[in-house]
Design a protein around this motif. Structure first.
Motif, PDB file in Angstrom:
ATOM      1  N   CYS A   1       0.428   7.920 -10.717  1.00 47.72           N
ATOM      2  CA  CYS A   1      -1.008   7.659 -10.571  1.00 47.72           C
ATOM      3  C   CYS A   1      -1.252   6.225 -10.118  1.00 47.72           C
ATOM      4  O   CYS A   1      -2.007   5.958  -9.200  1.00 47.72           O
ATOM      5  CB  CYS A   1      -1.703   7.935 -11.916  1.00 47.72           C
ATOM      6  SG  CYS A   1      -3.382   7.347 -12.037  1.00 47.72           S
TER       7      CYS A   1
ATOM      8  N   ASP B   1      -7.373  14.992  -9.019  1.00 52.55           N
ATOM      9  CA  ASP B   1      -6.652  13.798  -9.446  1.00 52.55           C
ATOM     10  C   ASP B   1      -7.633  12.690  -9.834  1.00 52.55           C
ATOM     11  O   ASP B   1      -8.485  12.300  -9.021  1.00 52.55           O
ATOM     12  CB  ASP B   1      -5.737  13.303  -8.331  1.00 52.55           C
ATOM     13  CG  ASP B   1      -4.965  12.077  -8.755  1.00 52.55           C
ATOM     14  OD1 ASP B   1      -4.043  12.210  -9.573  1.00 52.55           O
ATOM     15  OD2 ASP B   1      -5.307  10.972  -8.286  1.00 52.55           O
TER      16      ASP B   1
ATOM     17  N   THR C   1      -7.717   9.528  -7.532  1.00 53.39           N
ATOM     18  CA  THR C   1      -8.404   9.769  -6.261  1.00 53.39           C
ATOM     19  C   THR C   1      -9.909   9.805  -6.457  1.00 53.39           C
ATOM     20  O   THR C   1     -10.664   9.297  -5.613  1.00 53.39           O
ATOM     21  CB  THR C   1      -7.908  11.095  -5.642  1.00 53.39           C
ATOM     22  OG1 THR C   1      -6.480  11.070  -5.540  1.00 53.39           O
ATOM     23  CG2 THR C   1      -8.504  11.297  -4.261  1.00 53.39           C
TER      24      THR C   1
ATOM     25  N   ASP D   1      -3.949  18.624 -15.368  1.00 52.87           N
ATOM     26  CA  ASP D   1      -4.761  17.405 -15.391  1.00 52.87           C
ATOM     27  C   ASP D   1      -3.920  16.272 -15.980  1.00 52.87           C
ATOM     28  O   ASP D   1      -3.336  16.415 -17.060  1.00 52.87           O
ATOM     29  CB  ASP D   1      -6.005  17.629 -16.247  1.00 52.87           C
ATOM     30  CG  ASP D   1      -6.858  16.378 -16.356  1.00 52.87           C
ATOM     31  OD1 ASP D   1      -7.695  16.154 -15.477  1.00 52.87           O
ATOM     32  OD2 ASP D   1      -6.666  15.610 -17.333  1.00 52.87           O
ATOM     33  N   PRO D   2      -3.834  15.122 -15.301  1.00 51.64           N
ATOM     34  CA  PRO D   2      -2.930  14.059 -15.761  1.00 51.64           C
ATOM     35  C   PRO D   2      -3.183  13.598 -17.193  1.00 51.64           C
ATOM     36  O   PRO D   2      -2.233  13.367 -17.952  1.00 51.64           O
ATOM     37  CB  PRO D   2      -3.179  12.928 -14.752  1.00 51.64           C
ATOM     38  CG  PRO D   2      -3.623  13.625 -13.516  1.00 51.64           C
ATOM     39  CD  PRO D   2      -4.439  14.792 -13.993  1.00 51.64           C
TER      40      PRO D   2
END
Length: 520
Positions: free
Chosen positions: A30, A235, A238, A366-367
C-alpha cells in the motif's frame, strides 16, 4: 512533491513496522503504491464542478429496497426512496410519509401525509404503491432477504388512494418501527417484461437514479439537478490519491488509520469524526466440531486484545462492543466485556481437551480487514490457537458466509434499528434462507425469550429482549469486537456534509461540491 512522498512513506512504514513487523505485506505494498502514484502526479482539478464524487470501498449490488441487503446498496436506497416511518435517536418510530393508528391488536392503519412525495416521473406516492412494495417483500417466492424484518406482518391492503391497512398474524406493539423500507411504484410488482425502465429508476426520495453499475452509480439531486457519482475504488490508498487529486470529493470509512492521520495533515482536506453504531463481530459456525464447542469460543474471546486492535489498527476510532443493538438503543442491554486473559484462554482449551486447534478465518480482501485478520491470527497464536486466514473478494466471501461455509469470519452489522433483529440473527428458526442465523446457533432459552418478546408490550418486551441479549452473550455465537467510529474525508470547498451514527449518506441532500455551479 518528492519530500512529501518521502515523509508520508517514512511515517506510514514506521507505524506499520512498529505494529505488525513482518506480517503486513499488503500494507507495505500500500505504501509503495502510494509513493509511486504520488510521484506520478497530484495535479489539482481547477475546473468548477457540477458533480459531487464519492469513493466506495465495496460494490453496489442492488438498490431496490425490496432486496437491498448490503450496506452500500441500502445507503444509496435511502437517498432514492421515501419511507412511511423514520426512527429517532433512540430508534423509536416517528412519522415520515405517513401517520398511523392501531385499530386492534392485529390491525394497523397508515394514512399518507400531505404533500405526498412524488416519483421521478411526477406521479404521487399512493396506497397502491405501499401495498405493492410490502407484498413483494412478503412474497415467499421472491425470497427477499428483508422478509424477516417485517415480523408477523401477514397482509397489506390499500383501503383507498391514501390509506393502507397492515394485518398481523400476531400482536406486535412496536410494529410501526418495522416500516422503514423504501417504497417503489406499484408497477414494479408486474413481470419484468411489462416494465419500461427498471423499477429502481423511479424513486420518490431526494435523489433520482440516472445509471447503475457495480462500479459506478450516478444520482441526480431532484431539488437542484446536482449529480452525485459513486465510484468503486476498492484500494484505500488509491481512494486517498483520487481525493487528493480532486478526482473524488468525499470518502467515508474503510480507511486505515495511517491514511486518516496523513489526511488530517493536509490543508486541502477536512477529516470529520463521529461515534458510529456499526457493530463489528467475530462469528462462529456452531455446526462445526471445533467452533461448536463453547469452551473454544470462550478461549478465542479471551485471547483477543481489543484495546491493542483499537490502538494500532483503528487509530483509537472505536469503542468496545457488547450487543448488536447500537449504543443509545432503548432495548440495548449492558453486557460484561470478555477481557483479554491469555491464561484463562489456555485453561479453557485444556479443560476442553483441545490441543493446538487449527481454525480457518474468512474475510474479504479489503486491506484493513486483512490486517485485522492477521492481527487476530497473531493474538490467537499466542494462546495456542492456530488460524489460517482465507481472504477472497467481497462477493465470494459474502456468499460463503451466507452459505455457512466457514469456521470463523468477521463482518459488521450496520443500520440495525429494531430489537427483533435478535430473532433474525439468533433464533433457531432463522437459519438461512429463513433468516440470518448463519452460524446455526440454537438455544431453547433464547428461542423462548425471543418468542415471548414478539407479542409482549413495553416495558416487558424490552426486558425480554435484554434477557435474550445476556443469554446470547454468554453462549457466544458472536464475539463482540467494537463499534467503529465514522470517519469522513472531504475535499476543501465541499460544504454541508455531516456524519450520522449509522453511516448513512442522508446529508448528501445538503452537500455541495467545491465551486459548484448548478441551478438552485
Amino acid at each position: 512533491m518528492g519530500l512529501l512522498v518521502a515523509r508520508l512513506a517514512g511515517a506510514a512504514i514506521g507505524m506499520m513496522a512498529a505494529r505488525q513487523p513482518g506480517r503486513q505485506r499488503g500494507a507495505w505494498r500500500c505504501v509503495a503504491l502510494f509513493g509511486a502514484c504520488m510521484l506520478a502526479a497530484c495535479a489539482r482539478q481547477e475546473t468548477p464542478q457540477t458533480v459531487l464524487r464519492v469513493g466506495l470501498a465495496q460494490p453496489v449490488l442492488d438498490v431496490d429496497p425490496r432486496r437491498a441487503a448490503d450496506a452500500a446498496s441500502a445507503r444509496i436506497g435511502r437517498l432514492l426512496y421515501s419511507r412511511l416511518v423514520e426512527l429517532d435517536a433512540a430508534y423509536r418510530p416517528q412519522p415520515a410519509a405517513a401517520d398511523w393508528r392501531q385499530l386492534d391488536a392485529l390491525h394497523w392503519r397508515f394514512t399518507l401525509r400531505a404533500p405526498r412525495p412524488r416519483f421521478a416521473d411526477g406521479a404521487p406516492l399512493t396506497a397502491a404503491d405501499v401495498a405493492a412494495t410490502y407484498r413483494a417483500v412478503l412474497d415467499a417466492g421472491a425470497a427477499s432477504p428483508l422478509r424477516g424484518e417485517l415480523g408477523p406482518l401477514a397482509a397489506v391492503t390499500a383501503v383507498d388512494d391514501g390509506t393502507v391497512d397492515f394485518t398481523l398474524s400476531a400482536a406486535d406493539p412496536l410494529f410501526p418501527a418495522r416500516l422503514t423500507q423504501g417504497i417503489v411504484p406499484a408497477r414494479c410488482a408486474r413481470p419484468a417484461s411489462d416494465e419500461g425502465r427498471p423499477c429502481h429508476y423511479d424513486g420518490s426520495g431526494p435523489f433520482a437514479l440516472e445509471s447503475l453499475a457495480a462500479d459506478r452509480v450516478v444520482l441526480t439531486r431532484r431539488r437542484d439537478g446536482l449529480a452525485v457519482e459513486f465510484l468503486l475504488v476498492p484500494d484505500p490508498t488509491t481512494r486517498v490519491l483520487k481525493l487528493l487529486r480532486g478526482e473524488l470529493d468525499l470518502l467515508q470509512n474503510d480507511l486505515p488509520p495511517e491514511l486518516v492521520a496523513y489526511l488530517e495533515q493536509q490543508s486541502a482536506v477536512s477529516v470529520l469524526r463521529a461515534p458510529g453504531s456499526s457493530y463489528h463481530y467475530l462469528g462462529f459456525n456452531l455446526a462445526d466440531p471445533l467452533t461448536g464447542d463453547l469452551r473454544l469460543r470462550r478461549a478465542v474471546a479471551h485471547g483477543i486484545d481489543r484495546e491493542a486492535l483499537f490502538r494500532h489498527l483503528l487509530g483509537g476510532a472505536a469503542r468496545p462492543a457488547g450487543s448488536v443493538l447500537p449504543p443509545g438503543h432503548y432495548a440495548a442491554a449492558e453486557l460484561p466485556e470478555y477481557r483479554h486473559d491469555p491464561d484463562l484462554a489456555r485453561r479453557l482449551l485444556a479443560e476442553a481437551g483441545i490441543e493446538n486447534p487449527r481454525l480457518t478465518y474468512r474475510t474479504s480482501t479489503d486491506p484493513l480487514r486483512v490486517r485485522i485478520a492477521t492481527a487476530l491470527q497473531a493474538q490467537l497464536a499466542a494462546v495456542g490457537i492456530r488460524v489460517r486466514v482465507q481472504s477472497t473478494e467481497w462477493g465470494s466471501f459474502f456468499d460463503a458466509v451466507r452459505g455457512g461455509r466457514f469456521q470463523m469470519y468477521s463482518l459488521a452489522w450496520v443500520g440495525v434499528t429494531q430489537p427483533d433483529v435478535l430473532r433474525q440473527l439468533f433464533h433457531s428458526a432463522s437459519v438461512p434462507p429463513a433468516g440470518a442465523n448463519r452460524g446455526r446457533f440454537a438455544d431453547p432459552t433464547v428461542d423462548a425469550l425471543l418468542d415471548a418478546a414478539t407479542g409482549a408490550v413495553p416495558p416487558r418486551q424490552t426486558a425480554l429482549y435484554q434477557d435474550a441479549q445476556r443469554r446470547i452473550h454468554a453462549k457466544l455465537p458472536y464475539v463482540p469486537l467494537w463499534y467503529e467510529d465514522n470517519v469522513a474525508a472531504v475535499r476543501a470547498g465541499v460544504r454541508g456534509y455531516a456524519l450520522r451514527p449509522d453511516g448513512a449518506w442522508d446529508a448528501l441532500d445538503r452537500t455541495d461540491p467545491p465551486d459548484a455551479r448548478h441551478p438552485h
